[in-house]
Design a protein around this motif. Structure first.
Motif, mmCIF file in Angstrom:
data_model
loop_
_atom_site.group_PDB
_atom_site.id
_atom_site.type_symbol
_atom_site.label_atom_id
_atom_site.label_comp_id
_atom_site.label_asym_id
_atom_site.label_seq_id
_atom_site.Cartn_x
_atom_site.Cartn_y
_atom_site.Cartn_z
ATOM 1 N N GLY A 187 -6.117 -6.155 2.623
ATOM 2 C CA GLY A 187 -5.536 -4.903 2.125
ATOM 3 C C GLY A 187 -4.225 -4.541 2.787
ATOM 4 O O GLY A 187 -3.627 -3.513 2.451
ATOM 5 N N SER A 188 -3.778 -5.373 3.725
ATOM 6 C CA SER A 188 -2.623 -4.923 4.503
ATOM 7 C C SER A 188 -1.384 -4.800 3.624
ATOM 8 O O SER A 188 -1.107 -5.672 2.799
ATOM 9 C CB SER A 188 -2.371 -5.878 5.671
ATOM 10 N N GLY A 189 -0.683 -3.710 3.771
ATOM 11 C CA GLY A 189 0.512 -3.474 2.968
ATOM 12 C C GLY A 189 0.238 -2.730 1.675
ATOM 13 O O GLY A 189 1.151 -2.186 1.065
ATOM 14 N N LEU A 190 -1.032 -2.719 1.250
ATOM 15 C CA LEU A 190 -1.340 -2.050 -0.025
ATOM 16 C C LEU A 190 -1.062 -0.543 0.036
ATOM 17 O O LEU A 190 -0.706 0.070 -0.957
ATOM 18 C CB LEU A 190 -2.801 -2.276 -0.415
ATOM 19 N N GLU A 191 -1.241 0.042 1.249
ATOM 20 C CA GLU A 191 -1.054 1.503 1.342
ATOM 21 C C GLU A 191 0.388 1.876 0.991
ATOM 22 O O GLU A 191 0.629 2.831 0.272
ATOM 23 C CB GLU A 191 -1.437 2.034 2.729
ATOM 24 N N LEU A 192 1.337 1.057 1.462
ATOM 25 C CA LEU A 192 2.737 1.389 1.170
ATOM 26 C C LEU A 192 3.056 1.163 -0.296
ATOM 27 O O LEU A 192 3.788 1.932 -0.919
ATOM 28 C CB LEU A 192 3.664 0.579 2.068
ATOM 29 N N GLN A 193 2.475 0.091 -0.862
ATOM 30 C CA GLN A 193 2.697 -0.138 -2.284
ATOM 31 C C GLN A 193 2.104 0.997 -3.111
ATOM 32 O O GLN A 193 2.669 1.403 -4.125
ATOM 33 C CB GLN A 193 2.074 -1.471 -2.707
ATOM 34 N N ALA A 194 0.963 1.506 -2.661
ATOM 35 C CA ALA A 194 0.323 2.595 -3.396
ATOM 36 C C ALA A 194 1.192 3.846 -3.356
ATOM 37 O O ALA A 194 1.384 4.532 -4.364
ATOM 38 C CB ALA A 194 -1.059 2.885 -2.818
ATOM 39 N N VAL A 195 1.707 4.158 -2.157
ATOM 40 C CA VAL A 195 2.603 5.311 -2.054
ATOM 41 C C VAL A 195 3.839 5.084 -2.910
ATOM 42 O O VAL A 195 4.277 5.973 -3.647
ATOM 43 C CB VAL A 195 3.013 5.567 -0.581
ATOM 44 N N ALA A 196 4.363 3.851 -2.849
ATOM 45 C CA ALA A 196 5.563 3.545 -3.626
ATOM 46 C C ALA A 196 5.307 3.745 -5.117
ATOM 47 O O ALA A 196 6.123 4.335 -5.831
ATOM 48 C CB ALA A 196 6.007 2.110 -3.357
ATOM 49 N N ALA A 197 4.153 3.265 -5.594
ATOM 50 C CA ALA A 197 3.838 3.402 -7.015
ATOM 51 C C ALA A 197 3.735 4.882 -7.396
ATOM 52 O O ALA A 197 4.275 5.305 -8.425
ATOM 53 C CB ALA A 197 2.531 2.682 -7.333
ATOM 54 N N ALA A 198 3.066 5.659 -6.558
ATOM 55 C CA ALA A 198 2.916 7.083 -6.875
ATOM 56 C C ALA A 198 4.274 7.773 -6.904
ATOM 57 O O ALA A 198 4.539 8.620 -7.762
ATOM 58 C CB ALA A 198 2.000 7.755 -5.848
ATOM 59 N N VAL A 199 5.151 7.388 -5.975
ATOM 60 C CA VAL A 199 6.472 8.017 -5.925
ATOM 61 C C VAL A 199 7.331 7.570 -7.118
ATOM 62 O O VAL A 199 8.013 8.378 -7.741
ATOM 63 C CB VAL A 199 7.173 7.698 -4.589
ATOM 64 N N LEU A 200 7.252 6.279 -7.450
ATOM 65 C CA LEU A 200 7.950 5.807 -8.651
ATOM 66 C C LEU A 200 7.459 6.572 -9.866
ATOM 67 O O LEU A 200 8.213 6.858 -10.790
ATOM 68 C CB LEU A 200 7.691 4.318 -8.873
ATOM 69 N N GLY A 201 6.175 6.928 -9.845
ATOM 70 C CA GLY A 201 5.578 7.630 -10.971
ATOM 71 C C GLY A 201 5.847 9.121 -10.962
ATOM 72 O O GLY A 201 5.296 9.844 -11.778
ATOM 73 N N GLY A 202 6.654 9.589 -10.012
ATOM 74 C CA GLY A 202 7.075 10.986 -10.073
ATOM 75 C C GLY A 202 6.547 11.877 -8.956
ATOM 76 O O GLY A 202 6.898 13.043 -8.894
ATOM 77 N N ALA A 203 5.714 11.342 -8.080
ATOM 78 C CA ALA A 203 5.237 12.165 -6.974
ATOM 79 C C ALA A 203 6.320 12.251 -5.902
ATOM 80 O O ALA A 203 7.215 11.410 -5.853
ATOM 81 C CB ALA A 203 3.958 11.570 -6.376
ATOM 82 N N THR A 204 6.268 13.294 -5.090
ATOM 83 C CA THR A 204 7.180 13.376 -3.951
ATOM 84 C C THR A 204 6.350 13.612 -2.705
ATOM 85 O O THR A 204 5.195 14.030 -2.788
ATOM 86 C CB THR A 204 8.177 14.532 -4.073
ATOM 87 N N LEU A 205 6.944 13.360 -1.559
ATOM 88 C CA LEU A 205 6.205 13.580 -0.320
ATOM 89 C C LEU A 205 6.101 15.062 -0.004
ATOM 90 O O LEU A 205 5.435 15.465 0.938
ATOM 91 C CB LEU A 205 6.881 12.850 0.836
ATOM 92 N N LEU A 206 6.774 15.895 -0.812
ATOM 93 C CA LEU A 206 6.763 17.328 -0.533
ATOM 94 C C LEU A 206 5.599 18.039 -1.205
ATOM 95 O O LEU A 206 5.329 19.189 -0.946
ATOM 96 C CB LEU A 206 8.071 17.965 -1.004
ATOM 97 N N GLY A 207 4.914 17.354 -2.095
ATOM 98 C CA GLY A 207 3.755 17.949 -2.735
ATOM 99 C C GLY A 207 4.079 18.704 -4.010
ATOM 100 O O GLY A 207 5.222 19.047 -4.274
#
Lengths: 505, 409
Positions: free
Chosen positions: B263-283
């Motif tokens: 699973g290593s590295g998947l967490e960053l890809q998951a965050v990246a996918a969510a951000v590409l999909g319109g999420a921001t780290l600001l909530g």
């Protein structure tokens, strides 16, 4: 840069607008505006939101270019860039604080102007001496070594004022300087400004508080829809004259009082011996249906904490808050909200609005928060929102537009609508009219009156003595976490309330 | 102002209806144009280019492969999207996948535990880990970023220790997740699609979903309005933790082993996918549709790299470049000047889609403002709207830290 000339030449125009026009796209922001501000005077600039005050300030400070007309500072035309305006002696202090939090007070005073040797070394001693000199020009004492992040908003503002006090400063533009200040801080700021004017500075003071203008300024220029309605000597007019000039119609301020039968109405909310460590000390009060109870007090009086305790958003260390005819205690903010206690926090941006979300979501937040059932019906929310919008007369475009597209006054209406939508029987307002334009302010007073007539129990925390005397049926003056005095509506003249509030401070 | 001018002005977002009137926007929702459309275009463009080189790229089996291999990342990205909307994030999910896979593989070793019990156990472990992070974040107010960064390290180490640093091969019990199909669609894809549908429905139509958005947009405002902010956040962490289980089991089944580093590295890809999909780290922002599209885009890219004979070592660089470009474009498009461009784009597209209605109704759909100064909130106005909106984001966004009621007034 010129060598400092002797200041205080009486009646020398420092700032002159001559027939200035500015358009943004098809919108005309200023049309043919003329104004003259003299050295050594405080000049108030008043008008509703959108009247063009800020546009004028932006032009004077070189941030925006005028389309036509002349803008002169000390007789010289202002070039449309902030640097040359600065060189002409123009200083502007914005509504939002511009402070580097991790730096010290001294470093912030000299931010962007740090004296340094040829090698770029900054001499700490020199910085401190210069910062000290500037602060003493203001007659203000601050610990130069403190990190600026620890300062209060008012102190940060003083730091910014000190920053503006370099040798060649001639003209100080203050945009809504009192918007986020407490009453006693406003007094201090006025002292500082008076002192600067006495030293020969020309000051333009923008504020929604007419009272401030009357206390501080010699003249006021009234703007409406981008035009100058007139410039008046303030010792020759009364406040309602200014208001009429601003709105173009005559204005009657006083709210119709509820009759004296309030005293016999049902008690809706009771605080019993409420204490919060170091903030509230054994406070008891009753809030009845159909009354507007004003809570007034300066810093450290505990009014804001009391508002939160009454709303269930702060747990008192001792004592209880009881709600409704059954007098059951409030267990949490959620419990209070469900049982009809609406809370409108003072800092809308920070505590009230869902940033980046739509008007609809903001309007229906309480409905969504405390409603029953798992499924939320979008259509029902929309319809409910439309009803609320009609009853609160929010001015808005599509309900899917961002909340940021609304003005401060309309945002506050959305906050009110949030609770009207769930039929709250108690409304607690914390500083309801801070940052709101005058027209919305009077509309809000009107709405508060109407709600009270319909039997809603209302508590208003405010430091605006004018406001309190306008809307309060009953006024509780607080000092150091205790209730120091109770006044009826007829005793609550602004000057009297102010005297009582500041008495112990 | 002439009527024509007023009409032109009233189409602008700054125009205001008379007090008390509500209008429905005729523009497409912002996210459709700003996020979904570019993602779809990117997928189509890459697909078209690659299939022009090798037409088997768009064959059924390759598309099946892309979707099914994207499922693990997709499921993790769903959880991450929920968290990001609520204003939190969890960097430990990659390690949690490794740990879950290793534990499941261990349990499969003889004497083997029944498959259903393994599934339940893995879900329980994931949820428990999520609950633990959630409790620390909501009650102790530990920042999620640092906390789960620690978690990433802890869990990946635990996986290595338990597996003795070597992959644990598994028997065929989980083959259903690797090779089987339902109605012609591979099982992982079906599971991902179902979970995505559930998340989408949940966010859009349930009270809880609305609470998640509210808490992320402004925790304090949500709290003061009666949203049970703590339990909302807690539940998001638990959900995200539980979603690790299907992701881990699918990956384990595909690899045929419980690999302590799978699973290593998947967490960053998951965050990246969510951000590409319109999420921001600001909530307060993010969408399931966007995340799913982003996951598909990443899947298409990695498959295209293989088809184009580009070494797998470039995959990270390409993913990184896509993310950097996307967030940069998004930041640029948020600037004032481009607002107009976006609006005209949205209007143009909307008019293509709603042509009949628009011919007659475009003029009357908006209640045109009365004389009450349409310019009130334009940048000409007093309250400096530009500065306001940007600082609004600044001041309230790190919400979580600013904390609850209390404090000193």
């Amino acid at each position: 840069m010129t060598v400092q000339e002797p200041t205080g030449v009486p009646d020398a125009a420092v700032l002159e607008f001559v027939d200035v026009t500015k358009r943004f796209g098809a919108q005309s922001a200023l049309s043919g505006v003329s104004m003259r501000v003299d050295a050594g005077t405080v000049h108030a600039l008043v008008g509703e939101n959108g009247a063009g005050k800020s546009t004028m300030m932006r032009i004077a400070s070189g941030a925006t270019r005028a389309d036509s007309g002349q803008v002169l500072v000390c007789g010289q035309a202002v070039e449309p860039n902030p640097r040359s305006a600065r060189a002409c002696g123009v200083r502007i202090v914005y509504q939002e604080r511009q402070i580097a939090m991790p730096l010290t007070v001294a470093e912030n005073v000299l931010l962007g102007q740090l004296p340094s040797s040829a090698l770029g070394r900054v001499s700490r001693r020199q910085v401190h001496e210069e910062a000290q000199r500037r602060l003493s020009l203001l007659g203000v004492e601050l610990d130069l070594h403190r990190p600026a992040g620890e300062l209060t908003v008012a102190e940060m503002q003083l730091v910014e004022l000190a920053r503006a006090m370099s040798e060649e400063a001639r003209l100080l533009l203050l945009d809504e300087p009192t918007a986020s200040l407490h009453a006693h801080e406003v007094e201090r700021l006025m002292l500082v400004v008076r002192r600067l004017a006495a030293q020969g500075m020309a000051v333009v003071w923008i504020s929604h508080h007419l009272q401030e203008a009357f206390e501080l300024a010699e003249r006021a220029t009234v703007l409406r829809d981008g035009r100058v309605v007139g410039t008046v000597q303030l010792d020759e007019v009364v406040p309602s004259t200014l208001l009429s000039m601003m709105f173009g119609e005559s204005v009657d301020l006083r709210r119709q009082r509820v009759d004296s039968s309030v005293a016999r109405r049902d008690v809706e909310l009771v605080a019993e011996h409420v204490s919060v460590e170091r903030v509230l000390d054994d406070v008891s009060l009753e809030l009845r249906r159909g009354e507007v109870l004003a809570l007034v007090g300066g810093v450290g009086s505990g009014t804001h904490a009391l508002a939160r305790v009454l709303a269930g958003a702060m747990r008192p260390g001792a004592g209880r808050v009881l709600l409704g005819p059954g007098r059951r205690p409030i267990r949490s903010r959620r419990d209070a909200a469900r049982r009809g206690v609406g809370f409108l926090p003072g800092d809308r941006r920070h505590d009230g609005l869902l940033a980046g979300r739509s008007v609809l979501e903001n309007l229906m937040l309480a409905q969504v928060a405390i409603g029953k059932g798992v499924i939320v019906s979008n259509r029902r929310l929309r319809n409910r929102a439309a009803e609320v919008v009609r009853s609160t007369s929010v001015k808005m475009g599509a309900d899917s537009d961002g909340i940021e597209t609304l003005s401060g006054g309309n945002q506050q209406k959305v906050m009110l609508g949030r609770w009207l939508g769930v039929g709250s029987s108690v409304l607690i307002f914390d500083e309801p009219t801070v940052g709101i334009d005058l027209a919305s302010r009077f509309e809000l007073y009107q709405q508060i009156s109407e709600l009270a007539e319909r039997g809603v129990a209302i508590a208003v925390v405010s430091e605006d003595y004018e406001e309190i005397s306008l809307i309060g049926d009953r006024v509780l003056v607080m000092r150091r976490g205790r209730i120091a005095a109770e006044l009826g509506a007829d005793e609550a003249e602004p000057a009297h309330v102010r005297e009582l509030t500041l008495a112990g401070a | 102002m002439s009527t024509a001018e007023r009409d032109a002005g009233a189409m602008d977002v700054t125009s205001q209806a008379p007090a008390g009137a509500v209008t429905r926007s005729r523009r497409l929702p912002k996210e459709v144009v700003r996020i979904f459309l570019p993602l779809v275009l990117a997928i189509v463009a890459i697909g078209a280019y690659t299939s022009s080189r090798d037409s088997s790229f768009v064959s059924g089996s390759n598309i099946q492969g892309i979707l099914s291999e994207s499922s693990t990342l997709g499921i993790l990205a769903l959880g991450q999207t929920l968290l990001l909307i609520a204003g939190e994030l969890d960097l430990s999910v990659g390690s949690a996948v490794s740990l879950s896979g290793v534990l499941a593989a261990k349990l499969l070793l003889p004497p083997s535990v029944p498959t259903w019990a393994i599934v339940l156990a893995v879900i329980a472990i994931g949820a428990a880990v999520g609950l633990f992070w959630g409790l620390l974040v909501t009650y102790v107010r530990v920042p999620a970023f640092i906390l789960t960064l620690g978690g990433l390290s802890l869990l990946s180490s635990a996986a290595l220790v338990i597996a003795n640093s070597t992959p644990i091969p598994i028997n065929s019990s989980f083959n259903v997740l690797a090779v089987d199909s339902w109605f012609g669609v591979r099982t992982p894809t079906v599971i991902f699609a179902l979970l995505a549908l559930l998340c989408w429905l949940g966010l859009r139509y349930t009270r809880y979903g609305r609470h998640v958005f509210a808490v992320g947009a402004n925790e304090q405002a949500a709290y003061l309005s009666g949203v049970p902010t703590r339990s909302v956040k807690l539940a998001v962490f638990v959900l995200n933790g539980a979603l690790v289980a299907p992701a881990a089991l699918i990956l384990m089944a595909r690899l045929g082993a419980g690999d302590p580093q799978m699973g290593s590295g998947l967490e960053l890809q998951a965050v990246a996918a969510a951000v590409l999909g319109g999420a921001t780290l600001l909530g307060g922002k993010g969408s399931i549709v966007g995340t799913v599209l982003a996951v598909v885009l990443l899947g298409v890219i990695s498959s295209a790299l293989i088809f184009l004979n580009i070494s797998g070592t470039w995959q990270g660089a390409v993913y990184g470049a896509v993310l950097v470009i996307a967030v940069t474009l998004s930041a640029l498009s948020d600037r004032q000047g481009s607002e107009r461009l976006w609006q005209s784009l949205r209007r143009g597209l909307a008019s293509l889609l709603h042509r009949p209605a628009n011919l007659s109704g475009a003029g009357t759909a908006f209640h045109r403002g009365g004389s009450s100064s349409a310019g009130d909130s334009s940048s000409a106005g007093d309250s400096s709207s530009a500065g306001d909106s940007s600082s609004a984001g600044d001041s309230s966004s790190p919400g979580g830290d600013s904390g609850r009621g209390g404090g000193t007034a």
